[in-house]
Structures are given as C-alpha cells and as structure tokens.
Design a protein around this motif. Structure first.
Motif, PDB file in Angstrom:
ATOM      1  N   VAL A  58     -12.882 -24.201  34.357  1.00 38.49           N
ATOM      2  CA  VAL A  58     -13.363 -25.594  34.739  1.00 38.49           C
ATOM      3  C   VAL A  58     -13.454 -26.524  33.260  1.00 38.49           C
ATOM      4  CG1 VAL A  58     -14.993 -26.457  35.822  1.00 38.49           C
ATOM      5  CG2 VAL A  58     -14.217 -24.711  36.885  1.00 38.49           C
ATOM      6  N   VAL A  59     -14.292 -25.855  32.455  1.00 31.09           N
ATOM      7  CA  VAL A  59     -14.468 -26.476  31.257  1.00 31.09           C
ATOM      8  C   VAL A  59     -13.283 -26.906  30.416  1.00 31.09           C
ATOM      9  CG1 VAL A  59     -15.818 -26.660  29.084  1.00 31.09           C
ATOM     10  CG2 VAL A  59     -16.817 -25.587  31.043  1.00 31.09           C
ATOM     11  N   GLY A  60     -12.365 -26.161  30.484  1.00 37.35           N
ATOM     12  CA  GLY A  60     -11.055 -26.019  29.753  1.00 37.35           C
ATOM     13  C   GLY A  60     -10.179 -27.349  30.423  1.00 37.35           C
ATOM     14  N   CYS A  61     -10.362 -27.518  31.522  1.00 41.93           N
ATOM     15  CA  CYS A  61      -9.922 -28.518  32.343  1.00 41.93           C
ATOM     16  C   CYS A  61     -10.293 -29.826  32.040  1.00 41.93           C
ATOM     17  CB  CYS A  61      -9.792 -28.208  33.802  1.00 41.93           C
ATOM     18  SG  CYS A  61      -8.701 -26.809  34.319  1.00 41.93           S
ATOM     19  N   PHE A  62     -11.777 -29.728  32.083  1.00 45.69           N
ATOM     20  CA  PHE A  62     -12.374 -30.916  31.547  1.00 45.69           C
ATOM     21  C   PHE A  62     -12.173 -31.590  30.296  1.00 45.69           C
ATOM     22  CE2 PHE A  62     -16.371 -33.099  29.926  1.00 45.69           C
ATOM     23  CZ  PHE A  62     -16.488 -34.294  30.764  1.00 45.69           C
ATOM     24  N   ILE A  63     -12.252 -30.707  29.369  1.00 44.30           N
ATOM     25  CA  ILE A  63     -11.643 -31.258  27.921  1.00 44.30           C
ATOM     26  C   ILE A  63     -10.465 -31.722  27.715  1.00 44.30           C
ATOM     27  CG2 ILE A  63     -11.506 -30.335  25.470  1.00 44.30           C
ATOM     28  CD1 ILE A  63     -13.956 -28.425  26.227  1.00 44.30           C
ATOM     29  N   MET A  64      -9.288 -30.930  28.563  1.00 45.84           N
ATOM     30  CA  MET A  64      -7.807 -31.165  28.215  1.00 45.84           C
ATOM     31  C   MET A  64      -7.724 -32.537  28.989  1.00 45.84           C
ATOM     32  SD  MET A  64      -5.759 -28.860  27.185  1.00 45.84           S
ATOM     33  CE  MET A  64      -4.299 -28.743  28.349  1.00 45.84           C
ATOM     34  N   SER A 121      -9.138 -35.282  26.632  1.00 46.48           N
ATOM     35  CA  SER A 121      -8.210 -35.190  25.439  1.00 46.48           C
ATOM     36  C   SER A 121      -6.942 -36.111  25.682  1.00 46.48           C
ATOM     37  CB  SER A 121      -8.342 -33.847  24.696  1.00 46.48           C
ATOM     38  OG  SER A 121      -7.199 -34.054  23.686  1.00 46.48           O
ATOM     39  N   PHE A 122      -6.433 -35.601  26.779  1.00 43.27           N
ATOM     40  CA  PHE A 122      -5.060 -36.122  27.043  1.00 43.27           C
ATOM     41  C   PHE A 122      -5.091 -37.506  27.585  1.00 43.27           C
ATOM     42  CE2 PHE A 122      -1.598 -33.222  25.991  1.00 43.27           C
ATOM     43  CZ  PHE A 122      -2.401 -32.039  25.467  1.00 43.27           C
ATOM     44  N   ALA A 123      -6.190 -37.933  27.971  1.00 46.01           N
ATOM     45  CA  ALA A 123      -6.308 -39.085  28.772  1.00 46.01           C
ATOM     46  C   ALA A 123      -6.257 -40.426  27.466  1.00 46.01           C
ATOM     47  CB  ALA A 123      -7.552 -39.466  29.593  1.00 46.01           C
ATOM     48  N   ILE A 175     -13.000 -25.821  18.981  1.00 46.12           N
ATOM     49  CA  ILE A 175     -13.005 -27.087  20.070  1.00 46.12           C
ATOM     50  C   ILE A 175     -13.955 -28.121  19.298  1.00 46.12           C
ATOM     51  CG2 ILE A 175     -13.722 -27.970  22.228  1.00 46.12           C
ATOM     52  CD1 ILE A 175     -12.668 -25.091  23.198  1.00 46.12           C
ATOM     53  N   VAL A 176     -15.145 -27.975  18.981  1.00 46.58           N
ATOM     54  CA  VAL A 176     -16.075 -28.867  18.404  1.00 46.58           C
ATOM     55  C   VAL A 176     -15.494 -29.584  17.244  1.00 46.58           C
ATOM     56  CG1 VAL A 176     -18.323 -29.050  17.050  1.00 46.58           C
ATOM     57  CG2 VAL A 176     -18.275 -27.581  19.208  1.00 46.58           C
ATOM     58  N   LEU A 177     -14.986 -28.698  16.172  1.00 50.35           N
ATOM     59  CA  LEU A 177     -14.196 -29.280  14.983  1.00 50.35           C
ATOM     60  C   LEU A 177     -13.161 -30.222  15.591  1.00 50.35           C
ATOM     61  CD1 LEU A 177     -14.127 -29.135  11.862  1.00 50.35           C
ATOM     62  CD2 LEU A 177     -12.549 -27.317  12.103  1.00 50.35           C
ATOM     63  N   GLY A 178     -12.437 -30.066  16.250  1.00 50.70           N
ATOM     64  CA  GLY A 178     -11.135 -30.766  16.723  1.00 50.70           C
ATOM     65  C   GLY A 178     -11.874 -31.994  17.239  1.00 50.70           C
ATOM     66  N   GLY A 179     -12.567 -31.894  18.192  1.00 51.32           N
ATOM     67  CA  GLY A 179     -13.429 -33.225  18.877  1.00 51.32           C
ATOM     68  C   GLY A 179     -13.789 -34.269  17.719  1.00 51.32           C
ATOM     69  N   VAL A 180     -14.611 -33.493  16.845  1.00 55.75           N
ATOM     70  CA  VAL A 180     -15.332 -34.527  15.786  1.00 55.75           C
ATOM     71  C   VAL A 180     -14.377 -35.061  14.882  1.00 55.75           C
ATOM     72  CG1 VAL A 180     -16.766 -34.347  13.610  1.00 55.75           C
ATOM     73  CG2 VAL A 180     -17.654 -33.255  15.648  1.00 55.75           C
ATOM     74  N   ILE A 181     -13.283 -34.324  14.526  1.00 58.52           N
ATOM     75  CA  ILE A 181     -12.193 -34.919  13.917  1.00 58.52           C
ATOM     76  C   ILE A 181     -11.219 -35.979  14.574  1.00 58.52           C
ATOM     77  CG2 ILE A 181      -9.875 -34.378  12.927  1.00 58.52           C
ATOM     78  CD1 ILE A 181     -11.124 -31.630  11.921  1.00 58.52           C
ATOM     79  N   GLY A 194      -7.115 -33.680  15.467  1.00 61.70           N
ATOM     80  CA  GLY A 194      -8.343 -33.465  16.570  1.00 61.70           C
ATOM     81  C   GLY A 194      -7.557 -33.276  17.941  1.00 61.70           C
ATOM     82  N   ILE A 195      -6.577 -33.557  18.252  1.00 63.97           N
ATOM     83  CA  ILE A 195      -5.903 -33.247  19.463  1.00 63.97           C
ATOM     84  C   ILE A 195      -5.600 -31.765  19.497  1.00 63.97           C
ATOM     85  CG2 ILE A 195      -3.633 -33.439  20.737  1.00 63.97           C
ATOM     86  CD1 ILE A 195      -3.474 -36.507  19.839  1.00 63.97           C
ATOM     87  N   ALA A 196      -5.057 -31.095  18.462  1.00 67.05           N
ATOM     88  CA  ALA A 196      -4.854 -29.815  18.084  1.00 67.05           C
ATOM     89  C   ALA A 196      -6.142 -28.858  18.308  1.00 67.05           C
ATOM     90  CB  ALA A 196      -4.437 -29.482  16.736  1.00 67.05           C
ATOM     91  N   GLY A 197      -7.097 -29.334  18.164  1.00 67.36           N
ATOM     92  CA  GLY A 197      -8.531 -28.716  18.447  1.00 67.36           C
ATOM     93  C   GLY A 197      -8.966 -28.816  19.981  1.00 67.36           C
ATOM     94  N   THR A 198      -8.588 -30.050  20.615  1.00 62.10           N
ATOM     95  CA  THR A 198      -8.796 -29.949  21.879  1.00 62.10           C
ATOM     96  C   THR A 198      -7.827 -29.753  23.086  1.00 62.10           C
ATOM     97  OG1 THR A 198      -8.755 -32.562  21.792  1.00 62.10           O
ATOM     98  CG2 THR A 198     -10.897 -31.437  21.011  1.00 62.10           C
ATOM     99  N   GLY A 199      -6.563 -29.462  22.377  1.00 61.89           N
ATOM    100  CA  GLY A 199      -5.355 -29.465  23.356  1.00 61.89           C
ATOM    101  C   GLY A 199      -4.987 -28.253  23.723  1.00 61.89           C
ATOM    102  N   PHE A 200      -3.687 -28.049  23.939  1.00 67.26           N
ATOM    103  CA  PHE A 200      -2.920 -27.030  24.673  1.00 67.26           C
ATOM    104  C   PHE A 200      -3.252 -25.499  23.926  1.00 67.26           C
ATOM    105  CE2 PHE A 200       0.372 -29.887  26.184  1.00 67.26           C
ATOM    106  CZ  PHE A 200      -0.155 -30.139  27.578  1.00 67.26           C
TER     107      PHE A 200
END
Length: 412
Positions: free
Chosen positions: A13-19, A22-24, A78-84, A111-117
């Motif tokens: 569920v959390v993974g789906c929310f972040i994806m 991020s992809f929006a 994921i945190v590192l990716g989101g901040v970047i 940043g997309i790499a850290g919060t993506g696939f």
C-alpha cells in the motif's frame, strides 16, 4: 492448513502511494514543453534535452539506489530519493537558461530513481509471497500509471492558474508529502539461506555471464525509448499535428476544446488504460511464459505505433492510440522485474533490475532527445516515431531466445 498470505500488505500500500505521487509528477513534464520554450524563446530541443538528461540520470541512479536500499535499508533510499527529487524541482523553478535546466534535471532523475520502480518493486517483491509476487509487482507498477492518469491534466490545470515555476514548487511539496507514509513500510527479507550467503559480486557475475540477462537488458531499451518519447512529446505532437476538435463533438461538450488539452488528457488516458494492462500482465505472468508475454507486448506496441502514424491524426485516432498503447504501456515492468527475480533471486533484485533499467533509460534519453532534435530539423515528429517502431520490433524478437531457468552457480 497453512493460511494464505494476504496480497495487500502495508508495504504494498505504501509503495503504491509513493509510486503514484512520484510518477504523477514525472509524467507531467511533457506538458511543460511548450510553456517553457515559449517563455524563454528556446528551440524545442533545449527542454527536450533537459528531460532526456532526467531520464538518463534516472537510469544511472537506479542501480545506485538499489544498492543503497540493499545495504542501508529501503526507507533510507526512498527518503534520500524524495529529498533529492524535491530539491531538483525547487531549483529548476529558478533556472533561466537551458544549461541550468539540463543540469538540474540530473537531480530530478536521481530523485525519481529513489522513489520509483527499482527501489519500490524490490521491496514489494521481497515482501510478497511466491504466490502473490507477480500480482504485487503489477499492482505497484499500476500505481505509477494511476499517477500518470492525473499528473498531466493536473499540471495543465495548474498552468492555467499560475506560472510553470509555481507548479514546480507545488510538485516539490507533493513529493515531500509522500515520504510521510514511510513509517508504515517495514519489509521482511524472504530470501533463501543460499541467497543470503552469496555476495553481491557472485550474483552480479552470474547474471553478467548469462546470455539471457544480456537479452533482457537489450530488450528493455525500446521500452524506454517509446515511453519517454510519448510522455515528453506526445502532448506537443497532438497539439500541433492533430486535426481540430469539432464544436458539438463529445470531446468539445465535456470541455476538451483544444488539441493542447487533448494532448494532456491523452497522457492521462494512456495511464488509465495501463492500469488494466499492467494488472492483466501480472495475472498472466504467474501462469504463462514471461518471455513470450514480453515479446507479444513489444510486437503489439510496434503494430499500434505503425498504424497511428500511417493514418491521418484526428481526435478519434489519438484516443484510440492512447487506449491501445496504454494497455501495453508498463505491462513490461512486472514481467521484466518478475523474470529477474525468478532467474537470480530476491536478495539483490533491486541492483539487478536497476542495471537492466539503465538500458531502459538509455532508450528514454535517446527517445526524448531525438524527439526534440528531429523536430527542430524536420518540423514534425514523423521520423523519430518510425525509429520507435523499429526498436519496438527489435525488442519483440530479442526476448524469444531468453531461457527462463535459473543459471547454475559456477563451480569453485
């Protein structure tokens, strides 16, 4: 009897929310092509190169963040990716030269790499049972498509209310907000004892010696080329090459009165159709050969793209293309990631998928950059579109020799 493992877990569920979030944001960049070029009087290739660099940085960052997740923990990555990601958006809002945008898109790409696939699919795959893994990967991938459904239209709507710089700042806040759900993501490590005892170097060496891994790497190139080109350039292509929306038509009556608006909604429709396509791929991937499913998807994309460019571009053909291409859009992702997990195990899935994903992003770089470059040279997107048809056919063929049996360890 042993209880069935639930499909929907907090990790999924959390993974789906972040994806989704991020992809929006990531899927909206094509909407900024014309506003930014017109604001500064740039050639189309300038911002196209910025998006191309973003895709290349995403590909370079993917195995890096995969390693960070496997060494330091998924949530750290994921945190590192989101901040970047947020930092890249904020700084881009102040950029006034093509070079500044192009350099700052490196941050956005990382940043997309850290919060993506790569990171999300690896943690979802490790947290899923063997029975649920194919479907879990498909659901997480479909969440990215759900973000695409509203990302481009929301960007188009916000651009009607504020400058593109302010939209970038809003999107930075959205990315940081996604990180608030991370405390709920606690993934187990369901790897076998043998996998835990093997080092990353051993697993990587086994994969690099395996011809099937090379074929998967090569085949993913066209996926990146086609998806990134369409995401970055399709709104502009529709704006400029599509026939007019007739007053009184269904589209006109629901408020889509310009080809610019149709281009943004086409990206949304692709994402909507892909939710069904990706979930279907996940369902089929558990029951049928993944390599043949992948070959079929690439062949289908090739036919759809060729037919679209051969006939006059009208609002009706744009909608038809969006639905059919959308059904095949990210359907390759759960099959490719699931095939890698099947062949090489779960322990270093993030790194191995990240390396294959680099090929995807090389294709993305080329598709986005060539789209802008050839537009400036020829005044339309026809030539670069046909290149995409060709690489799609290549990927359909190159998956056929893949062996779906796990390679044996090298003798000591």
């Amino acid at each position: 009897m042993q209880a069935r493992t639930p499909l929907f877990t907090p990790v999924l569920v959390v993974g789906c929310f972040i994806m989704l979030l991020s992809f929006a944001v990531r899927a909206s960049f094509g909407v900024f092509q014309i506003p930014i070029a017109e604001d500064f009087g740039w050639l189309r290739a300038e911002f196209s190169l910025a998006i191309a660099i973003q895709n290349l940085a995403w590909g370079i960052g993917q195995p890096i963040f995969g390693m960070v997740g496997e060494r330091l923990g998924d949530r750290v990555a994921i945190v590192l990716g989101g901040v970047i990601y947020a930092a890249g958006l904020v700084l881009s809002s102040f950029a006034v030269t093509p070079e500044a945008h192009q350099m700052l898109e490196v941050l956005v790409g990382f940043g997309i790499a850290g919060t993506g696939f790569g990171v999300i699919l690896a943690v979802v795959g490790r947290a899923s049972s063997d029975e649920n893994r194919s479907m879990s990967l498909a659901i997480a991938t479909a969440a990215g498509s759900a973000g695409q459904v509203f990302g481009a239209p929301v960007a188009e709507y916000l651009l009607g209310l504020m400058a593109w710089q302010s939209v970038f700042l809003v999107f930075a806040v959205v990315i940081l907000g996604a990180l608030l759900a991370l405390p709920l993501m606690r993934a187990p490590q369901p790897a076998s004892k043998a996998e835990l005892e093997e080092s990353m170097g051993v697993i990587l060496g086994r994969a690099f010696r395996d011809p099937s891994y090379t074929l998967i790497f090569l085949g993913f190139f066209s996926c990146g080329y086609q998806l990134a080109f369409v995401t970055a350039h399709f709104p502009a292509l529709v704006t400029e090459m599509c026939g007019p929306i007739v007053p009184g038509s269904v589209l006109h009556n629901i408020g889509i009165t310009t080809t610019s608006a149709l281009g943004a909604w086409a990206i949304s429709l692709i994402g909507l159709a892909n939710i069904a396509g990706t979930l279907t791929a996940g369902y089929l991937g558990k029951r049928y050969s993944k390599k043949y499913l992948l070959a079929g998807i690439y062949a289908g994309r090739t036919l759809v793209a060729a037919m679209f460019i051969l006939i006059p571009i009208t609002p009706a053909t744009v909608l038809l293309f969006s639905v059919t291409m959308g059904a095949l859009w990210l359907a390759t992702v759960p099959l490719t990631s699931g095939l890698i997990a099947h062949l090489y195990g779960l322990r270093y899935m993030g790194t191995l998928y990240g390396i294959v994903f680099f090929s995807h992003q090389l294709g993305s770089f080329l598709g986005v950059w060539l789209g802008g470059r050839m537009y400036d040279l020829y005044g339309d997107y026809t030539m670069v579109w046909w290149i995409g048809v060709g690489v799609g056919a290549f990927s359909a063929v190159v998956h056929l020799p893949v062996k779906e049996t796990r390679p044996l360890p090298m003798a000591a």
